[in-house]
Structure formats: structure tokens, C-alpha cells
Write an enzyme that holds these catalytic residues in place. Sequence first.
Site, mmCIF file in Angstrom:
data_model
loop_
_atom_site.group_PDB
_atom_site.id
_atom_site.type_symbol
_atom_site.label_atom_id
_atom_site.label_comp_id
_atom_site.label_asym_id
_atom_site.label_seq_id
_atom_site.Cartn_x
_atom_site.Cartn_y
_atom_site.Cartn_z
ATOM 1 N N GLU A 38 0.847 -1.193 0.000
ATOM 2 C CA GLU A 38 0.000 0.000 0.000
ATOM 3 C C GLU A 38 0.884 1.246 0.000
ATOM 4 O O GLU A 38 1.780 1.379 0.833
ATOM 5 C CB GLU A 38 -0.909 -0.001 1.234
ATOM 6 C CG GLU A 38 -1.643 1.295 1.501
ATOM 7 C CD GLU A 38 -2.480 1.756 0.321
ATOM 8 O OE1 GLU A 38 -2.365 2.944 -0.043
ATOM 9 O OE2 GLU A 38 -3.228 0.936 -0.242
ATOM 10 N N ALA A 39 0.633 2.146 -0.960
ATOM 11 C CA ALA A 39 1.456 3.353 -1.071
ATOM 12 C C ALA A 39 1.251 4.288 0.103
ATOM 13 O O ALA A 39 2.151 5.037 0.480
ATOM 14 C CB ALA A 39 1.141 4.078 -2.377
ATOM 15 N N HIS A 434 -16.120 7.995 -9.236
ATOM 16 C CA HIS A 434 -16.395 6.652 -9.724
ATOM 17 C C HIS A 434 -15.648 6.365 -11.027
ATOM 18 O O HIS A 434 -16.226 5.858 -11.989
ATOM 19 C CB HIS A 434 -17.904 6.469 -9.940
ATOM 20 C CG HIS A 434 -18.716 6.642 -8.697
ATOM 21 N ND1 HIS A 434 -20.064 6.925 -8.717
ATOM 22 C CD2 HIS A 434 -18.370 6.573 -7.387
ATOM 23 C CE1 HIS A 434 -20.521 7.013 -7.481
ATOM 24 N NE2 HIS A 434 -19.508 6.814 -6.652
#
Length: 495
Positions: A38-39, A434
Amino acid sequence: MTGANSGVRSAIVVGAGTSGAIVARRLTDAGVAVTLVEAGGYDTNPAIHDPSRAGELWHSTEDWDFFTVPQPHAGGRQLHLPRGKVTGGSHALNAMIWVRGAASDYDAWEAAGATGWGWADVEPIYDAIENDLLPVTDDYALSPIQASIIDAAVEEGLPRNPNYNGGTLDGVSQEQVTIKDGRRVNTWTAYAQPVAERMTILTGRAVHSVIVRDGRAVGIRLGEGDEAEEVFADEVILSAGALGTPVILLRSGIGPAAELAALGIPVVHDAPGVGKNLHDHLLSPVIFATEKKPVGPPQPGVSVTQSHLFWRSRDGLPQPDTQPIHFSVPMWGELEPRGTDGFTLMAGLVTPYSRGELRLTGPGLDDLPHIDLAALEDQRDADALAASVRQCRRIGGQPALAEEWGAVEVYPGPDVADDDVEEWVRRTAITYHHQVGTCRMGSDPQAVVDPQLRVRGIEGLRVIDASVIPTVPTGNTNAPAAMIGERGARFLLAG
């Protein structure tokens, strides 16, 4: 099926967001040695967990804080695209609204070449998610203003829909949300975090690219230059989202050959579809003040949005094309604030025709991507969003709001006639958060991944996130991203 039986002993999952957290959990349960990358950092910010504070997360350290290039059909503005940079991903930042979409959305995917993704295939996955680890509920008290908004929509002529996820979207509804005991629940907290000690988790580590040898993905590069580190596994799964995943593929030399060559990136595989087909839902605000009684400030543990509606802006549509979302606060955004109290009926477009693209501007981690939504480029999008704004104005004028609350339209305001609403829409449209489509799945040569989410032309590499969606579903994309995570994990474990 166990990891050993499927032949997958180890896997790297890039991204601890909606899809990635699910994939990591399912692979771990199957005995696969998972490295989850995860960054961002862990979800320690209290604003993540209190639904009333979601607005604080935009432009925070937990937000990638992407912006589009200037949008010529949306007032030349650069639109903010908040994306989660934290365990939980964008499900740590969003409004927690759970929408499956229309059955026809998925049947259209299958008809277009996403074999095995029709409604009959995905509906059981939704049923399983909602009855397993992730709480989805509409069993909560409505704020007084939200109850009145629903009443006003009914007065406007919309049916009250008690379950928009039950097969019919049309009508006004209380939102189904992933909230429990006044706290946000996302796939990180529900799926991955409970088994975190059984996997290797790397946080604060940016993935530069996928390592490909002899046509097979064998690992990833963390960082770049002298500080680069390589991590290896049997399978590499990219779940970095509709913006993050194509960036990693492009930096890996997987994408349109001419574009890569122009940036000096060696072409590993010519995949013309990477970064194309980008599209998104859009919103435009209708903001009201109340003269008879105040709405009041957000309350701890209570989301500022609790209702929405689905409506067809014109006859002959197979499903609704608009989805206004209703906020118990004035959503000023770029507008000049006119007071501190009120509510917003945020008109929404959910079946866009416009298509944009994402490209690299350079090969490095600090080279920001060129993101072009082509927002409102297709006139049909502007027409639908303008119709939604007009409907929101009418709802605000119904007795349940105008008489009970003394609702007065602040924006667009009485100086903007209904005939001029299109200009308002182009001046104020924002993303609904989205984004999808940049690694489209399908059976044609232009598809980036096949229907089992395998990257075409590269062995051992899959994309499992919202970037594979061919056409955005009717409604919020968090639920589809979770469904894709569950299906993608099953495909991988099936071999």
C-alpha cells in the site's frame, strides 16, 4: 481451493483498497503467502472512521489528490479526483453507499465480450458479500432533513423505493451503507485487517512497475533509482484502482507502444487499451438555505448523506441515467459560501457517454499522470445532468422542504432560469469519484484483460479492481469493486 492446489504459492497484491483487501484475504485464507503493498499508511486518522467527517479527508495525506487536465466542456476547470492513499483505499474516504447497479448493466458487459459477468453470474457474489464479512444496512435513523427530502421527492412524483438493491433502482430511497455502530466499515477493516498477521504488509511503499521476464510477471519494483527494491512472487495482482493501476502498467512498458516509446519507456507489451476508456459519474449542486429552522451541524457517527434517488431523464432508457445524492450540509465546493447552514441536492449523472483517457507524462514516480475525463464532451451527458438539476430544484420547492423548513434555493439561485441550467452544469460539474474502465476487460484484442482478469500478453499478471469495468454501472462503484475483488480471487485460485 487452496493455494497449493491452484499452483499459486505466493502472490503480491498492489493496493489495500476495496478490491485489493478482499483479494489479499481470500488468498491468505487459501494458504497463499501474500505480500500486500500500500502506497499510503495505516488508517489512523480518526476522520476515516467517523462517517460525519468524511469531507475532511479530501486533500489530506490520505488522498492521492489527483486532478484532471483542464476540461474544455466543463468550464475549462481541472476537476479534483480524490482517491484513497491509505489502507482501505477510496473506501476509507467515500460516503459508504452500497449500490449493486442494474441487472442490465452486467448483462451488457457480457454481451460486449465480458463472458461470465452477466447478472446471473454476479448476483450471487453480491448476496455472499452482504451476508458475510461486510455489513450493509439501511437500519438507521434518518436525520430530520433527510426524511423531509425523501418526502419532498415523493411529492415531486417519485415512488418511495424501499430497496433499490432488490432489482428495481427507480425511486427515492434511504441509502444502504457500510456503517456499523456509527463507524465506517470498509473491506480493509472487515477483510484484510483481521488476518494482517498472516500476511506481509508493506505500507508507505510506492510501486514503480511490474518486473516482467520472458513474458511473465515475476515481481514488482518498489521505488526507483538507487533506492529501488525488488519483490518477487508467483503471481502479481494490481488492485491500485482505475487511476493507479494503468499508471503502473504503463511504467512497466505495458501499454500503447507509441506513447511508451515517446517517453523513453521500453515496450514490454503493446497493449493499446491501457489508460483508454476512462469515464466517471458527475455531480452538479443545487444548494438550499432554510429560513424556518436550521438543519444543524453534522453529528458524530452520522453520515451527512442518507438518501438518494434514481430517475430516468428521458423516455426509452433501459435503466435510470441520473442519481442525485442528498447532503445535510451546503456543499459549496468552488462556489462562494453563502452561510454555514443548509442542505444540498446534488444532481447526478450515472450513465455517461463521454470517454477520456489517462497517459503518462514521464517514467518516474513523481511524474503526475495526464488525466482527461472528457467531462460532458457528449451533449447527452450535459442534457441528462441538466435535467437532474432541474428535478432537484423542483424537489426543493415541494411542501415538505419549502413549507416545513422554509427552503430557499441559494445556488443556482433565482437568477438562473431553467433554460440556462446547462451552463450552470458545465460551470459546476464535479466527479462522483467513480472512475472506471482504464484496463477494460473483454474478449476483443483491444481489451486489456480477459474475462478472468488476466492481462493479455503477460503471464502471471492480473488486474482486479474497478479499472477492468467496461462500462460504469448505474450507481456508486464501491460495491462493484468489492464484487470484482471476490470474483478475481476465485479466478486466481481456480488456476
